[in-house]
Design a protein around this motif. Structure first.
Motif, PDB file in Angstrom:
ATOM      1  N   GLU A  53       0.823  -1.208   0.000  1.00 39.42           N
ATOM      2  CA  GLU A  53       0.000   0.000   0.000  1.00 39.42           C
ATOM      3  C   GLU A  53       0.856   1.256   0.000  1.00 39.42           C
ATOM      4  OE1 GLU A  53      -2.595  -0.406   3.323  1.00 39.42           O
ATOM      5  OE2 GLU A  53      -3.984  -1.758   2.278  1.00 39.42           O
ATOM      6  N   THR A  54       1.911   1.241   0.801  1.00 40.39           N
ATOM      7  CA  THR A  54       2.808   2.396   0.840  1.00 40.39           C
ATOM      8  C   THR A  54       3.504   2.584  -0.504  1.00 40.39           C
ATOM      9  OG1 THR A  54       3.202   2.080   3.210  1.00 40.39           O
ATOM     10  CG2 THR A  54       4.795   3.418   2.000  1.00 40.39           C
ATOM     11  N   ALA A  55       3.988   1.492  -1.079  1.00 34.29           N
ATOM     12  CA  ALA A  55       4.688   1.571  -2.366  1.00 34.29           C
ATOM     13  C   ALA A  55       3.751   2.046  -3.467  1.00 34.29           C
ATOM     14  CB  ALA A  55       5.277   0.207  -2.717  1.00 34.29           C
ATOM     15  N   ARG A  56       2.542   1.519  -3.500  1.00 34.65           N
ATOM     16  CA  ARG A  56       1.572   1.912  -4.531  1.00 34.65           C
ATOM     17  C   ARG A  56       1.226   3.391  -4.410  1.00 34.65           C
ATOM     18  NH1 ARG A  56      -2.691  -2.037  -2.588  1.00 34.65           N
ATOM     19  NH2 ARG A  56      -4.116  -0.717  -3.785  1.00 34.65           N
ATOM     20  N   ARG A  57       1.060   3.843  -3.184  1.00 35.14           N
ATOM     21  CA  ARG A  57       0.724   5.252  -2.966  1.00 35.14           C
ATOM     22  C   ARG A  57       1.843   6.164  -3.468  1.00 35.14           C
ATOM     23  NH1 ARG A  57      -0.060   4.728   1.959  1.00 35.14           N
ATOM     24  NH2 ARG A  57      -2.275   4.219   1.834  1.00 35.14           N
ATOM     25  N   GLU A  58       3.078   5.787  -3.182  1.00 33.76           N
ATOM     26  CA  GLU A  58       4.206   6.616  -3.614  1.00 33.76           C
ATOM     27  C   GLU A  58       4.358   6.602  -5.136  1.00 33.76           C
ATOM     28  OE1 GLU A  58       5.983   8.672  -1.754  1.00 33.76           O
ATOM     29  OE2 GLU A  58       4.600   8.115  -0.151  1.00 33.76           O
ATOM     30  N   LEU A  59       4.125   5.458  -5.750  1.00 31.71           N
ATOM     31  CA  LEU A  59       4.231   5.373  -7.207  1.00 31.71           C
ATOM     32  C   LEU A  59       3.107   6.153  -7.883  1.00 31.71           C
ATOM     33  CD1 LEU A  59       5.212   1.606  -7.573  1.00 31.71           C
ATOM     34  CD2 LEU A  59       6.686   3.596  -7.965  1.00 31.71           C
ATOM     35  N   ALA A  60       1.912   6.113  -7.289  1.00 33.01           N
ATOM     36  CA  ALA A  60       0.808   6.904  -7.828  1.00 33.01           C
ATOM     37  C   ALA A  60       1.106   8.393  -7.703  1.00 33.01           C
ATOM     38  CB  ALA A  60      -0.491   6.559  -7.098  1.00 33.01           C
ATOM     39  N   ARG A  61       1.685   8.776  -6.572  1.00 36.94           N
ATOM     40  CA  ARG A  61       2.040  10.182  -6.367  1.00 36.94           C
ATOM     41  C   ARG A  61       3.078  10.629  -7.394  1.00 36.94           C
ATOM     42  NH1 ARG A  61       3.218   9.968  -1.165  1.00 36.94           N
ATOM     43  NH2 ARG A  61       1.081  10.484  -0.565  1.00 36.94           N
ATOM     44  N   ALA A  62       3.943   9.698  -7.799  1.00 40.39           N
ATOM     45  CA  ALA A  62       4.955  10.012  -8.812  1.00 40.39           C
ATOM     46  C   ALA A  62       4.370  10.033 -10.219  1.00 40.39           C
ATOM     47  CB  ALA A  62       6.095   8.994  -8.740  1.00 40.39           C
ATOM     48  N   GLY A  63       3.107   9.599 -10.358  1.00 41.09           N
ATOM     49  CA  GLY A  63       2.438   9.670 -11.654  1.00 41.09           C
ATOM     50  C   GLY A  63       2.688   8.505 -12.580  1.00 41.09           C
ATOM     51  N   VAL A  64       3.177   7.380 -12.050  1.00 42.98           N
ATOM     52  CA  VAL A  64       3.499   6.248 -12.925  1.00 42.98           C
ATOM     53  C   VAL A  64       2.606   5.034 -12.674  1.00 42.98           C
ATOM     54  CG1 VAL A  64       5.909   6.954 -13.147  1.00 42.98           C
ATOM     55  CG2 VAL A  64       5.262   5.347 -11.332  1.00 42.98           C
ATOM     56  N   TRP A  65       1.719   5.108 -11.693  1.00 40.02           N
ATOM     57  CA  TRP A  65       0.942   3.936 -11.268  1.00 40.02           C
ATOM     58  C   TRP A  65      -0.543   4.267 -11.302  1.00 40.02           C
ATOM     59  CZ3 TRP A  65       2.916  -0.828  -9.869  1.00 40.02           C
ATOM     60  CH2 TRP A  65       2.067  -1.719  -9.194  1.00 40.02           C
ATOM     61  N   GLU A  66      -1.322   3.446 -11.986  1.00 31.88           N
ATOM     62  CA  GLU A  66      -2.765   3.652 -12.060  1.00 31.88           C
ATOM     63  C   GLU A  66      -3.473   2.339 -11.767  1.00 31.88           C
ATOM     64  OE1 GLU A  66      -6.231   5.283 -15.127  1.00 31.88           O
ATOM     65  OE2 GLU A  66      -4.118   5.269 -15.733  1.00 31.88           O
ATOM     66  N   GLU A  67      -4.554   2.412 -11.003  1.00 24.42           N
ATOM     67  CA  GLU A  67      -5.309   1.221 -10.642  1.00 24.42           C
ATOM     68  C   GLU A  67      -6.773   1.380 -11.005  1.00 24.42           C
ATOM     69  OE1 GLU A  67      -4.688   0.340  -6.540  1.00 24.42           O
ATOM     70  OE2 GLU A  67      -2.583  -0.207  -6.826  1.00 24.42           O
ATOM     71  N   SER A  68      -7.438   0.250 -11.221  1.00 20.90           N
ATOM     72  CA  SER A  68      -8.852   0.251 -11.554  1.00 20.90           C
ATOM     73  C   SER A  68      -9.475  -1.036 -11.037  1.00 20.90           C
ATOM     74  CB  SER A  68      -9.037   0.346 -13.076  1.00 20.90           C
ATOM     75  OG  SER A  68     -10.407   0.281 -13.424  1.00 20.90           O
ATOM     76  N   LEU A  69     -10.785  -1.003 -10.805  1.00 26.28           N
ATOM     77  CA  LEU A  69     -11.536  -2.209 -10.488  1.00 26.28           C
ATOM     78  C   LEU A  69     -12.214  -2.679 -11.760  1.00 26.28           C
ATOM     79  CD1 LEU A  69     -13.082  -1.273  -7.035  1.00 26.28           C
ATOM     80  CD2 LEU A  69     -11.186  -2.841  -7.489  1.00 26.28           C
ATOM     81  N   ASP A  70     -12.057  -3.963 -12.073  1.00 25.63           N
ATOM     82  CA  ASP A  70     -12.537  -4.478 -13.348  1.00 25.63           C
ATOM     83  C   ASP A  70     -13.307  -5.772 -13.134  1.00 25.63           C
ATOM     84  OD1 ASP A  70     -12.488  -4.636 -16.352  1.00 25.63           O
ATOM     85  OD2 ASP A  70     -11.353  -6.463 -15.908  1.00 25.63           O
ATOM     86  N   GLY A  71     -14.415  -5.932 -13.869  1.00 27.35           N
ATOM     87  CA  GLY A  71     -15.137  -7.195 -13.880  1.00 27.35           C
ATOM     88  C   GLY A  71     -16.139  -7.351 -12.754  1.00 27.35           C
ATOM     89  N   ILE A  72     -16.840  -8.490 -12.783  1.00 31.56           N
ATOM     90  CA  ILE A  72     -17.814  -8.856 -11.757  1.00 31.56           C
ATOM     91  C   ILE A  72     -17.549 -10.307 -11.354  1.00 31.56           C
ATOM     92  CG2 ILE A  72     -20.266  -9.159 -11.219  1.00 31.56           C
ATOM     93  CD1 ILE A  72     -20.894  -7.056 -13.308  1.00 31.56           C
ATOM     94  N   PRO A  73     -17.195 -10.566 -10.103  1.00 28.88           N
ATOM     95  CA  PRO A  73     -16.945  -9.569  -9.061  1.00 28.88           C
ATOM     96  C   PRO A  73     -15.718  -8.733  -9.405  1.00 28.88           C
ATOM     97  CG  PRO A  73     -16.202 -11.720  -8.347  1.00 28.88           C
ATOM     98  CD  PRO A  73     -16.925 -11.944  -9.643  1.00 28.88           C
TER      99      PRO A  73
END
Length: 242
Positions: free
Chosen positions: A213-233
């Protein structure tokens, strides 16, 4: 449905394969040399950072110049370790302590002025790894690449350069792995969005949920990491902003 907690940049969901190939062709040479990071060593040491230092120590023990003449001892300064692994001086001290407590790393100061040298206790390391994989703990030939590969298990390419983007080794390792999967995608082997559950990242690179979580947050802040929720479930997926 998109989860914006870690999304730094919005954009179209579809990327052209030609664009991927072009961008990756530019980026890849800039990454420089990588470390062969052995995921199995995280289980042995209970620490990603100790596993990283151990992975690099194994490399120098097997390939270092004059390593046979010095009976396995090699010299590294704090600055050299940081340049090669991205570990700070404080992180190195902690990682070395973990390895010493497992009796797989020896240290000694030699010369005037005294310089810190290191040596892996390869018999102890081999015994511990053999025990983990259920293999007989006979004396191992560390010059035998096939035997060593079986003992260490699969390796991942860790690019020390990427640690600078996310401000640390954990982010660098996560980004290294995600970028590798993105490169596979450019060859049509995986989807554009990489499956990104916490359990998958832990299995692949050994980071705990909190470390992720910490790593993802820092990478997103750097503008290189994007996440999405996909599909059902819904499932969490990731893409790298090249």
């Amino acid at each position: 449905m998109r989860d914006r907690r870690f999304t730094a940049i919005s954009g179209d969901d579809a990327w052209e394969s030609t664009k991927h190939n072009r961008e990756l062709a530019i980026i890849w040479p800039l990454l420089g040399r990588h470390i062969a990071f052995h995921r199995r060593l995280v289980d042995l040491t209970a620490s990603v950072k100790a596993a990283l230092l151990l992975s690099q120590s194994i490399y120098w023990t097997r390939h270092g110049r004059d390593i046979a003449r010095t009976s396995g001892w090699f010299f590294k300064t704090t600055e050299q370790w940081e340049m090669e692994t991205g570990l700070s001086a404080k992180e190195q001290v902690t990682a070395r302590q973990v390895l010493r407590e497992l009796a797989i790393l020896n240290e000694q100061r030699v010369g005037l002025p005294a310089k810190l040298h290191f040596r892996l206790c390869v018999d102890q390391l081999g015994a511990l790894l053999s025990e983990r994989i259920g293999k007989g703990a006979s004396r191992l030939d560390w010059a035998d690449g096939t035997v060593v590969a079986e003992l260490l298990g699969p390796s991942l390419a860790y690019h020390r350069t990427l640690a600078r983007i996310g401000g640390g080794v954990h982010a660098g390792l996560l980004l290294s792995r995600a970028l590798h999967l993105t490169r596979l995608q450019s060859k049509g082997q995986v989807e554009v969005w990489v499956p990104s559950s916490a359990a998958q990242w832990t299995e692949q690179i050994g980071l705990t949920r909190r470390e992720q979580e910490t790593a993802r947050r820092e990478l997103a802040r750097a503008g290189v990491w994007e996440e999405s929720l996909d599909g059902i479930p819904p499932r969490l997926v990731t893409r790298i902003r090249l």
